[in-house]
Design a protein around this motif. Structure first.
Motif, PDB file in Angstrom:
ATOM      1  N   MET A   1       0.847  -1.195   0.000  1.00  0.00           N
ATOM      2  CA  MET A   1       0.000   0.000   0.000  1.00  0.00           C
ATOM      3  C   MET A   1       0.885   1.248   0.000  1.00  0.00           C
ATOM      4  O   MET A   1       1.960   1.277   0.586  1.00  0.00           O
ATOM      5  CB  MET A   1      -0.880   0.007   1.247  1.00  0.00           C
ATOM      6  CG  MET A   1      -1.870  -1.129   1.298  1.00  0.00           C
ATOM      7  SD  MET A   1      -3.232  -0.893   0.142  1.00  0.00           S
ATOM      8  CE  MET A   1      -4.064   0.527   0.849  1.00  0.00           C
ATOM      9  N   HIS A   2       0.395   2.278  -0.690  1.00  0.00           N
ATOM     10  CA  HIS A   2       1.122   3.548  -0.658  1.00  0.00           C
ATOM     11  C   HIS A   2       0.128   4.688  -0.802  1.00  0.00           C
ATOM     12  O   HIS A   2      -1.066   4.472  -1.060  1.00  0.00           O
ATOM     13  CB  HIS A   2       2.191   3.606  -1.753  1.00  0.00           C
ATOM     14  CG  HIS A   2       1.679   3.397  -3.138  1.00  0.00           C
ATOM     15  ND1 HIS A   2       0.917   4.347  -3.811  1.00  0.00           N
ATOM     16  CD2 HIS A   2       1.787   2.344  -3.988  1.00  0.00           C
ATOM     17  CE1 HIS A   2       0.612   3.897  -5.011  1.00  0.00           C
ATOM     18  NE2 HIS A   2       1.113   2.675  -5.151  1.00  0.00           N
ATOM     19  N   PHE A   3       0.602   5.893  -0.600  1.00  0.00           N
ATOM     20  CA  PHE A   3      -0.244   7.079  -0.573  1.00  0.00           C
ATOM     21  C   PHE A   3      -0.046   7.947  -1.814  1.00  0.00           C
ATOM     22  O   PHE A   3      -0.097   9.173  -1.734  1.00  0.00           O
ATOM     23  CB  PHE A   3       0.012   7.876   0.708  1.00  0.00           C
ATOM     24  CG  PHE A   3      -0.527   7.200   1.942  1.00  0.00           C
ATOM     25  CD1 PHE A   3      -1.794   7.509   2.430  1.00  0.00           C
ATOM     26  CD2 PHE A   3       0.217   6.244   2.605  1.00  0.00           C
ATOM     27  CE1 PHE A   3      -2.302   6.884   3.554  1.00  0.00           C
ATOM     28  CE2 PHE A   3      -0.273   5.613   3.741  1.00  0.00           C
ATOM     29  CZ  PHE A   3      -1.546   5.926   4.224  1.00  0.00           C
ATOM     30  N   PHE A   4       0.164   7.309  -2.959  1.00  0.00           N
ATOM     31  CA  PHE A   4       0.147   8.003  -4.243  1.00  0.00           C
ATOM     32  C   PHE A   4      -1.143   7.581  -4.951  1.00  0.00           C
ATOM     33  O   PHE A   4      -1.263   6.425  -5.382  1.00  0.00           O
ATOM     34  CB  PHE A   4       1.380   7.643  -5.074  1.00  0.00           C
ATOM     35  CG  PHE A   4       2.674   8.066  -4.436  1.00  0.00           C
ATOM     36  CD1 PHE A   4       3.120   9.375  -4.530  1.00  0.00           C
ATOM     37  CD2 PHE A   4       3.445   7.156  -3.726  1.00  0.00           C
ATOM     38  CE1 PHE A   4       4.307   9.772  -3.940  1.00  0.00           C
ATOM     39  CE2 PHE A   4       4.634   7.541  -3.128  1.00  0.00           C
ATOM     40  CZ  PHE A   4       5.062   8.857  -3.233  1.00  0.00           C
TER      41      PHE A   4
ATOM     42  N   SER B   1       6.696   9.742   0.241  1.00  0.00           N
ATOM     43  CA  SER B   1       5.519   9.847   1.100  1.00  0.00           C
ATOM     44  C   SER B   1       5.859   9.424   2.519  1.00  0.00           C
ATOM     45  O   SER B   1       6.198   8.258   2.767  1.00  0.00           O
ATOM     46  CB  SER B   1       4.396   8.960   0.553  1.00  0.00           C
ATOM     47  OG  SER B   1       3.431   8.678   1.537  1.00  0.00           O
ATOM     48  N   ALA B   2       5.748  10.358   3.460  1.00  0.00           N
ATOM     49  CA  ALA B   2       6.045  10.057   4.867  1.00  0.00           C
ATOM     50  C   ALA B   2       5.062   9.028   5.428  1.00  0.00           C
ATOM     51  O   ALA B   2       5.456   8.130   6.182  1.00  0.00           O
ATOM     52  CB  ALA B   2       6.005  11.340   5.692  1.00  0.00           C
ATOM     53  N   ALA B   3       3.781   9.155   5.062  1.00  0.00           N
ATOM     54  CA  ALA B   3       2.784   8.206   5.568  1.00  0.00           C
ATOM     55  C   ALA B   3       3.082   6.789   5.106  1.00  0.00           C
ATOM     56  O   ALA B   3       2.892   5.815   5.856  1.00  0.00           O
ATOM     57  CB  ALA B   3       1.387   8.634   5.114  1.00  0.00           C
ATOM     58  N   THR B   4       3.563   6.653   3.868  1.00  0.00           N
ATOM     59  CA  THR B   4       3.906   5.321   3.357  1.00  0.00           C
ATOM     60  C   THR B   4       5.102   4.750   4.111  1.00  0.00           C
ATOM     61  O   THR B   4       5.105   3.565   4.485  1.00  0.00           O
ATOM     62  CB  THR B   4       4.201   5.384   1.853  1.00  0.00           C
ATOM     63  OG1 THR B   4       3.089   5.966   1.175  1.00  0.00           O
ATOM     64  CG2 THR B   4       4.456   3.998   1.289  1.00  0.00           C
ATOM     65  N   LEU B   5       6.111   5.563   4.335  1.00  0.00           N
ATOM     66  CA  LEU B   5       7.280   5.099   5.083  1.00  0.00           C
ATOM     67  C   LEU B   5       6.889   4.622   6.472  1.00  0.00           C
ATOM     68  O   LEU B   5       7.321   3.546   6.923  1.00  0.00           O
ATOM     69  CB  LEU B   5       8.316   6.221   5.186  1.00  0.00           C
ATOM     70  CG  LEU B   5       9.102   6.524   3.908  1.00  0.00           C
ATOM     71  CD1 LEU B   5       9.732   7.907   3.992  1.00  0.00           C
ATOM     72  CD2 LEU B   5      10.169   5.468   3.664  1.00  0.00           C
ATOM     73  N   ARG B   6       6.063   5.395   7.154  1.00  0.00           N
ATOM     74  CA  ARG B   6       5.641   5.003   8.506  1.00  0.00           C
ATOM     75  C   ARG B   6       4.834   3.712   8.453  1.00  0.00           C
ATOM     76  O   ARG B   6       5.050   2.789   9.256  1.00  0.00           O
ATOM     77  CB  ARG B   6       4.802   6.111   9.141  1.00  0.00           C
ATOM     78  CG  ARG B   6       5.566   7.397   9.453  1.00  0.00           C
ATOM     79  CD  ARG B   6       4.720   8.343  10.298  1.00  0.00           C
ATOM     80  NE  ARG B   6       5.378   9.631  10.441  1.00  0.00           N
ATOM     81  CZ  ARG B   6       5.075  10.714   9.721  1.00  0.00           C
ATOM     82  NH1 ARG B   6       4.100  10.660   8.808  1.00  0.00           N
ATOM     83  NH2 ARG B   6       5.717  11.846   9.908  1.00  0.00           N
TER      84      ARG B   6
END
Length: 413
Positions: free
Chosen positions: A1-4, A33-38
């Motif tokens: 999952m990612h936030f793009f 994406s910081a949210a994806t890394l977290r």
């Protein structure tokens, strides 16, 4: 999952339109994406909650200080392979006792640097390295905590350039010679053997090679116990793959469950070294279409990002999805997506079906967060791309674009 994601007919990086980032910072542009890394770190780390463990992010995947700092705040340690990566990790505020040092070619000055910092452990890869580390540690009045990197001769079924756990690879020691090397380590001054290390390769899409290697390592652990050596740390490396195209790698939860099942009754701290699985799908590369070109045999989309910006397609034949930033609904065409570098090997995709685009439009190269910028270069005297980190609607310029003066700053005229 990612936030793009696409919203209202355009690609967003979390809460920010990708086109807006390109207009503000130019292209080529790495966007993270910081949210994806977290999310990816927490998904991986939590999978090993059933055993004492330390998740050491593999710095070589993406070494930008903003990303290292973010992951440090998530609780990550760091896996490093050079003095430069150690400097980055320490600068990002990572505690030295959460840093492990891998790599086959550690220099004497790098060993001194790491010993002075007080890192958790060196993953030693040869008998010669062990002898040098002992001499340096003794000279400094330090004790070097070490593991030996064991080469279990397991085929990871991945690209040969990123296979690391077979007899023909340069990494580690075979199991039989490792036994004698551990005995030598127990006798050497300035050396404290505390761990076993194993890393079989990268972009693994099956658990079978991991489990085969783990079985061989655990049997070797029993032999070490018979020598009276107490192993407190088991470093299982990284290598879990990600979906670039149609791959279906195990989810970190599945990976964790399989390993915890084997390790839960063994009183050791497990060290994991994920890199790609954390950073890979946390980043995209934005690039502008410079020209379109038709020939009698081939159609080309020429973009301003080249193999110096993202070398994986040229080096490994790797697949990266390429999509429009602002889709126009045009029909697909069969093209090569190529860059400006003066090499026939300069391409981002070959024989790819993507919607027809026009000069000045933007494309996004997906799954570019790992081994993208870190492997980039100044070939053809091209300044390296800028990097930005998006966190919700907040945008941080994580690395400014290089200038022409930066290219020659270290040279004498």
């Amino acid at each position: 999952m990612h936030f793009f994601e696409y919203k209202d007919g355009q690609l967003f990086a979390e809460g920010v339109p990708a086109a807006e980032l390109a207009r503000k910072f130019g292209t080529p542009l790495y966007v993270y994406s910081a949210a994806t890394l977290r999310r990816h770190f927490e998904a991986f780390d939590s999978a090993f909650a059933g055993v004492p463990h330390l998740t050491c992010y593999s710095v070589k995947a993406n070494s930008n200080l903003s990303l290292l700092s973010l992951l440090k705040d998530c609780g990550a340690g760091m896996d490093i392979v050079s003095g430069g990566e150690l400097h980055r990790a320490l600068t990002a505020g990572v505690s030295p006792d959460k840093i492990v040092y891998s790599g086959v070619g550690k220099r004497a000055d790098e060993m001194r640097q790491a010993l002075a910092a007080g890192i958790l452990m060196f993953n030693v890869e040869s008998a010669a390295e062990l002898e040098l580390l002992s001499a340096i540690a003794t000279d400094m009045g330090k004790t070097a905590r070490i593991s030996l990197r064991i080469n279990p001769d397991v085929d990871p079924k991945t690209h040969p350039y990123i296979s690391t756990g077979m007899k023909k690879n340069k990494f580690g020691l075979d199991i039989e010679s490792s036994l004698a090397t551990y005995q030598r380590a127990m006798a050497l001054p300035g050396i404290e053997p505390i761990g076993i290390d194993c890393h079989i390769g990268s972009q693994l899409t099956s658990l079978d090679p991991f489990l085969e290697a783990l079985d061989r390592i655990m049997r070797f652990h029993e032999r070490l116990s018979g020598l009276g050596l107490k192993i407190t740390h088991l470093d299982l490396g990284g290598g879990l793959g990600i979906p670039y195209n149609d791959e279906e790698p195990p989810h970190p939860t599945e990976f964790g469950e399989a390993l915890v099942k084997v390790l839960k009754d063994h009183p050791m701290t497990v060290i994991l070294e994920p890199g790609r699985v954390i950073a890979g799908n946390s980043g995209i590369l934005l690039t502008e279409v410079v020209y379109t070109k038709k020939t009698p045999t081939k159609d080309f989309i020429i973009v301003d990002a080249g193999m110096n910006d993202l070398v994986r397609p040229s080096l490994y034949g790797s697949f990266h999805a390429i999509r429009e930033v602002e889709p126009k609904g045009r029909p697909d065409v069969d093209v090569d997506v190529v860059g400006p570098i003066c090499e026939s090997g300069d391409f981002l995709a070959k024989d790819r079906n993507i919607p027809a685009v026009e000069q000045g439009e933007l494309l996004a190269v997906f799954s570019a967060g790992a081994y993208g910028f870190t492997m980039s270069s100044n070939y053809n005297s091209r300044p390296r791309a800028a990097e930005v980190l998006v966190d919700g609607d907040k945008v941080t310029l994580a690395r400014r674009r290089e200038t022409l003066d930066d290219l020659i700053a270290l040279e004498k005229n």
